[in-house]
Every structure is written in C-alpha cells, then in structure tokens.
Design a protein around this motif. Structure first.
Motif, PDB file in Angstrom:
ATOM      1  N   ILE A 117       0.843  -0.997   0.052  1.00  0.00           N
ATOM      2  CA  ILE A 117      -0.108  -0.044   0.011  1.00  0.00           C
ATOM      3  C   ILE A 117       0.974   1.453  -0.206  1.00  0.00           C
ATOM      4  CG2 ILE A 117      -0.345   0.129   2.461  1.00  0.00           C
ATOM      5  CD1 ILE A 117      -3.040   1.088   2.081  1.00  0.00           C
ATOM      6  N   ASN A 118       0.365   2.168  -0.675  1.00  0.00           N
ATOM      7  CA  ASN A 118       1.118   3.420  -0.560  1.00  0.00           C
ATOM      8  C   ASN A 118       0.750   4.396   0.600  1.00  0.00           C
ATOM      9  OD1 ASN A 118       3.148   2.799  -2.619  1.00  0.00           O
ATOM     10  ND2 ASN A 118       2.064   3.797  -4.303  1.00  0.00           N
ATOM     11  N   VAL A 119       1.260   4.769   1.451  1.00  0.00           N
ATOM     12  CA  VAL A 119       0.918   5.706   2.291  1.00  0.00           C
ATOM     13  C   VAL A 119       1.423   7.147   1.828  1.00  0.00           C
ATOM     14  CG1 VAL A 119       1.428   6.640   4.773  1.00  0.00           C
ATOM     15  CG2 VAL A 119       1.615   4.086   4.378  1.00  0.00           C
ATOM     16  N   LYS A 120       0.290   8.040   1.928  1.00  0.00           N
ATOM     17  CA  LYS A 120       0.820   9.407   1.549  1.00  0.00           C
ATOM     18  C   LYS A 120       1.745  10.115   2.815  1.00  0.00           C
ATOM     19  CE  LYS A 120      -0.030  10.190  -1.768  1.00  0.00           C
ATOM     20  NZ  LYS A 120       0.525   9.787  -2.870  1.00  0.00           N
ATOM     21  N   ALA A 121       3.036  10.108   2.338  1.00  0.00           N
ATOM     22  CA  ALA A 121       4.048  10.274   3.503  1.00  0.00           C
ATOM     23  C   ALA A 121       3.951  11.687   4.139  1.00  0.00           C
ATOM     24  CB  ALA A 121       5.352  10.221   2.801  1.00  0.00           C
ATOM     25  N   GLY A 122       3.273  12.475   3.612  1.00  0.00           N
ATOM     26  CA  GLY A 122       3.047  13.621   4.387  1.00  0.00           C
ATOM     27  C   GLY A 122       2.010  13.711   5.407  1.00  0.00           C
ATOM     28  N   THR A 123       1.335  12.578   5.835  1.00  0.00           N
ATOM     29  CA  THR A 123       0.523  12.298   6.827  1.00  0.00           C
ATOM     30  C   THR A 123       1.191  11.845   7.868  1.00  0.00           C
ATOM     31  OG1 THR A 123      -0.232  10.177   5.946  1.00  0.00           O
ATOM     32  CG2 THR A 123      -1.526  12.151   5.165  1.00  0.00           C
ATOM     33  N   LEU A 124       2.529  11.267   7.732  1.00  0.00           N
ATOM     34  CA  LEU A 124       3.359  10.797   8.920  1.00  0.00           C
ATOM     35  C   LEU A 124       3.457  11.816  10.117  1.00  0.00           C
ATOM     36  CD1 LEU A 124       5.998   8.867   6.963  1.00  0.00           C
ATOM     37  CD2 LEU A 124       4.277   7.756   8.364  1.00  0.00           C
ATOM     38  N   ASP A 125       3.661  11.606  11.250  1.00  0.00           N
ATOM     39  CA  ASP A 125       3.844  12.680  12.594  1.00  0.00           C
ATOM     40  C   ASP A 125       5.347  13.407  12.446  1.00  0.00           C
ATOM     41  OD1 ASP A 125       1.352  12.095  13.420  1.00  0.00           O
ATOM     42  OD2 ASP A 125       2.013  10.485  14.736  1.00  0.00           O
ATOM     43  N   ASP A 126       6.126  12.315  11.846  1.00  0.00           N
ATOM     44  CA  ASP A 126       7.591  12.675  12.002  1.00  0.00           C
ATOM     45  C   ASP A 126       7.846  12.702  10.419  1.00  0.00           C
ATOM     46  OD1 ASP A 126      10.279  13.409  11.889  1.00  0.00           O
ATOM     47  OD2 ASP A 126      10.856  11.647  12.901  1.00  0.00           O
ATOM     48  N   THR A 127       8.124  13.653   9.456  1.00  0.00           N
ATOM     49  CA  THR A 127       8.517  13.399   8.074  1.00  0.00           C
ATOM     50  C   THR A 127      10.127  13.770   7.868  1.00  0.00           C
ATOM     51  OG1 THR A 127       7.856  15.801   7.653  1.00  0.00           O
ATOM     52  CG2 THR A 127       6.160  13.936   7.434  1.00  0.00           C
ATOM     53  N   SER A 128      10.667  14.113   9.141  1.00  0.00           N
ATOM     54  CA  SER A 128      12.115  14.680   9.009  1.00  0.00           C
ATOM     55  C   SER A 128      13.056  13.650   8.283  1.00  0.00           C
ATOM     56  CB  SER A 128      12.470  15.040  10.533  1.00  0.00           C
ATOM     57  OG  SER A 128      12.788  13.903  11.312  1.00  0.00           O
ATOM     58  N   TRP A 129      12.899  12.609   8.312  1.00  0.00           N
ATOM     59  CA  TRP A 129      13.693  11.412   7.996  1.00  0.00           C
ATOM     60  C   TRP A 129      13.372  11.040   6.450  1.00  0.00           C
ATOM     61  CZ3 TRP A 129      11.612   6.688   6.556  1.00  0.00           C
ATOM     62  CH2 TRP A 129      10.175   6.491   6.632  1.00  0.00           C
ATOM     63  N   LEU A 130      12.226  11.667   5.716  1.00  0.00           N
ATOM     64  CA  LEU A 130      12.132  11.122   4.557  1.00  0.00           C
ATOM     65  C   LEU A 130      13.013  11.724   3.501  1.00  0.00           C
ATOM     66  CD1 LEU A 130       8.084  11.710   4.508  1.00  0.00           C
ATOM     67  CD2 LEU A 130       9.500   9.668   4.825  1.00  0.00           C
ATOM     68  N   GLN A 131      13.292  10.811   2.542  1.00  0.00           N
ATOM     69  CA  GLN A 131      14.306  11.126   1.482  1.00  0.00           C
ATOM     70  C   GLN A 131      13.990  10.265   0.273  1.00  0.00           C
ATOM     71  OE1 GLN A 131      18.295  11.099   2.652  1.00  0.00           O
ATOM     72  NE2 GLN A 131      18.982  12.110   0.368  1.00  0.00           N
ATOM     73  N   PRO A 132      13.085  10.916  -0.433  1.00  0.00           N
ATOM     74  CA  PRO A 132      12.696   9.973  -1.752  1.00  0.00           C
ATOM     75  C   PRO A 132      14.032   9.459  -2.518  1.00  0.00           C
ATOM     76  CG  PRO A 132      11.835  12.221  -1.925  1.00  0.00           C
ATOM     77  CD  PRO A 132      12.813  12.161  -0.831  1.00  0.00           C
ATOM     78  N   VAL A 133      13.791   8.312  -3.014  1.00  0.00           N
ATOM     79  CA  VAL A 133      14.849   7.852  -3.890  1.00  0.00           C
ATOM     80  C   VAL A 133      14.665   7.966  -5.405  1.00  0.00           C
ATOM     81  CG1 VAL A 133      15.600   5.975  -2.339  1.00  0.00           C
ATOM     82  CG2 VAL A 133      13.820   5.379  -4.057  1.00  0.00           C
ATOM     83  N   GLY A 134      13.277   8.551  -5.820  1.00  0.00           N
ATOM     84  CA  GLY A 134      13.069   8.255  -7.291  1.00  0.00           C
ATOM     85  C   GLY A 134      11.829   9.319  -7.428  1.00  0.00           C
ATOM     86  N   ASN A 135      11.617   9.567  -8.837  1.00  0.00           N
ATOM     87  CA  ASN A 135      10.448  10.311  -9.583  1.00  0.00           C
ATOM     88  C   ASN A 135       9.968   9.450 -10.327  1.00  0.00           C
ATOM     89  OD1 ASN A 135      10.815  13.368  -8.239  1.00  0.00           O
ATOM     90  ND2 ASN A 135      12.644  12.798  -8.870  1.00  0.00           N
ATOM     91  N   ILE A 136       8.504   9.471 -10.399  1.00  0.00           N
ATOM     92  CA  ILE A 136       7.772   8.704 -11.525  1.00  0.00           C
ATOM     93  C   ILE A 136       7.062  10.132 -12.382  1.00  0.00           C
ATOM     94  CG2 ILE A 136       7.835   6.654 -10.385  1.00  0.00           C
ATOM     95  CD1 ILE A 136       5.137   6.560  -9.781  1.00  0.00           C
ATOM     96  N   TRP A 137       6.588   9.602 -13.287  1.00  0.00           N
ATOM     97  CA  TRP A 137       5.669  10.461 -14.200  1.00  0.00           C
ATOM     98  C   TRP A 137       6.405  11.901 -14.425  1.00  0.00           C
ATOM     99  CZ3 TRP A 137       2.096   8.673 -17.438  1.00  0.00           C
ATOM    100  CH2 TRP A 137       1.666   7.497 -16.966  1.00  0.00           C
ATOM    101  N   THR A 138       7.669  11.993 -14.832  1.00  0.00           N
ATOM    102  CA  THR A 138       8.426  13.204 -14.732  1.00  0.00           C
ATOM    103  C   THR A 138       7.845  13.833 -15.946  1.00  0.00           C
ATOM    104  OG1 THR A 138      10.231  12.037 -15.958  1.00  0.00           O
ATOM    105  CG2 THR A 138      10.476  12.116 -13.559  1.00  0.00           C
TER     106      THR A 138
END
Length: 150
Positions: A94-115
């Motif tokens: 399942i894809n969690v919409k990452a901005g809904t996490l309580d702590d987003t400070s550790w997020l670092q995307p590894v890619g981009n789709i639909w560029t």
C-alpha cells in the motif's frame, strides 16, 4: 522508529506502520498533483499487512489509473486528508501518503515517476531514479531505498 505513526489533519483517523518502508518516491502525474494540491505526491510503499488503523475509519474512492487499473484512494471523510493509495492489482503493498506521517524529518525520496507531467519549475535530480511514466518494474526503487536504509 517502528511503529511509524500518522493520521489526518483533524486527527479523527490515526494509523501505525509496523515494518520498515520498501521505498519512497515522488509522483508527478496529474492525479497526484490534484490530490495533493501541489506539484507532486509522495508515496511511501509499505507492506499492506504492516499498516494498522488504530482510530477512525477512512472513506474510499476508487479511480482508474492511466493503465485502466483500479486504485482505491483512502481518505478522512471529515477533513478530506488523503492517507493511502491501494492498488487493486497489487494487494501486498500500500502507498502511504508520506506527508501524513507524524515525523517526516527522515524522509528522503529515491526516485521520481511520471516526470513527463512534472511542473516546469520542478528540478528533477539526476541523482535519483527517474521515470518518464509508470515504471514497469519497481524493484530498482526498492533496491535504492535498501541501499540508503540498510
């Protein structure tokens, strides 16, 4: 950090993730731009069985993606916050919409789709895995995440 916790803006829905994420990427498709009211959506892919709704019950809206496959969009019926995307054709994750996490400070995307749909002012780093559309194989996104989060 496990469990990761998150929820909607009005706090009526709360969830926990009880496993390490598989990957995080940015999606620049027009649908993600609409749902996020921004230039892209952030998708944190996790095992479906690792997500537990601990409070509230999301509403669902189903749409077809560009390939004609169904995607369930789960959101708060009160504040409208999009929480998850469930692909009916890939039920183990399942894809969690990452901005809904309580702590987003550790997020670092590894890619981009639909560029190809990205806003012209968005800078796409060549240090990330980048796909013009929907990748046929998401394994490289998973592998790059594993390299950065051993």
């Amino acid at each position: 950090m496990i469990p990761y916790t998150g929820g909607c803006q009005c706090r009526q829905i709360r969830y926990e993730i009880h496993a390490q994420p598989l990957t995080l990427y940015l999606c620049h498709c027009k649908e993600c731009q609409k749902q996020s009211s921004s230039a892209f959506g952030m998708s944190l892919t996790v095992l479906r069985d690792s997500v537990v709704i601990v409070q509230g019950k999301p509403k669902a809206w189903t749409r077809k993606n560009d390939n004609g496959r169904e995607v369930n969009n789960l959101f708060c019926g009160d504040c409208g916050t999009r929480l998850f995307h469930e692909r009916t054709y890939k039920t183990d994750t399942i894809n969690v919409k990452a901005g809904t996490l309580d702590d987003t400070s550790w997020l670092q995307p590894v890619g981009n789709i639909w560029t190809r749909s990205a806003q012209s002012w968005v800078i796409i780093s060549d240090q990330l895995l980048n796909y013009d559309g929907q990748p046929e194989d998401t394994q490289p996104l998973w592998e790059k995440w594993k390299q950065q989060h051993p």
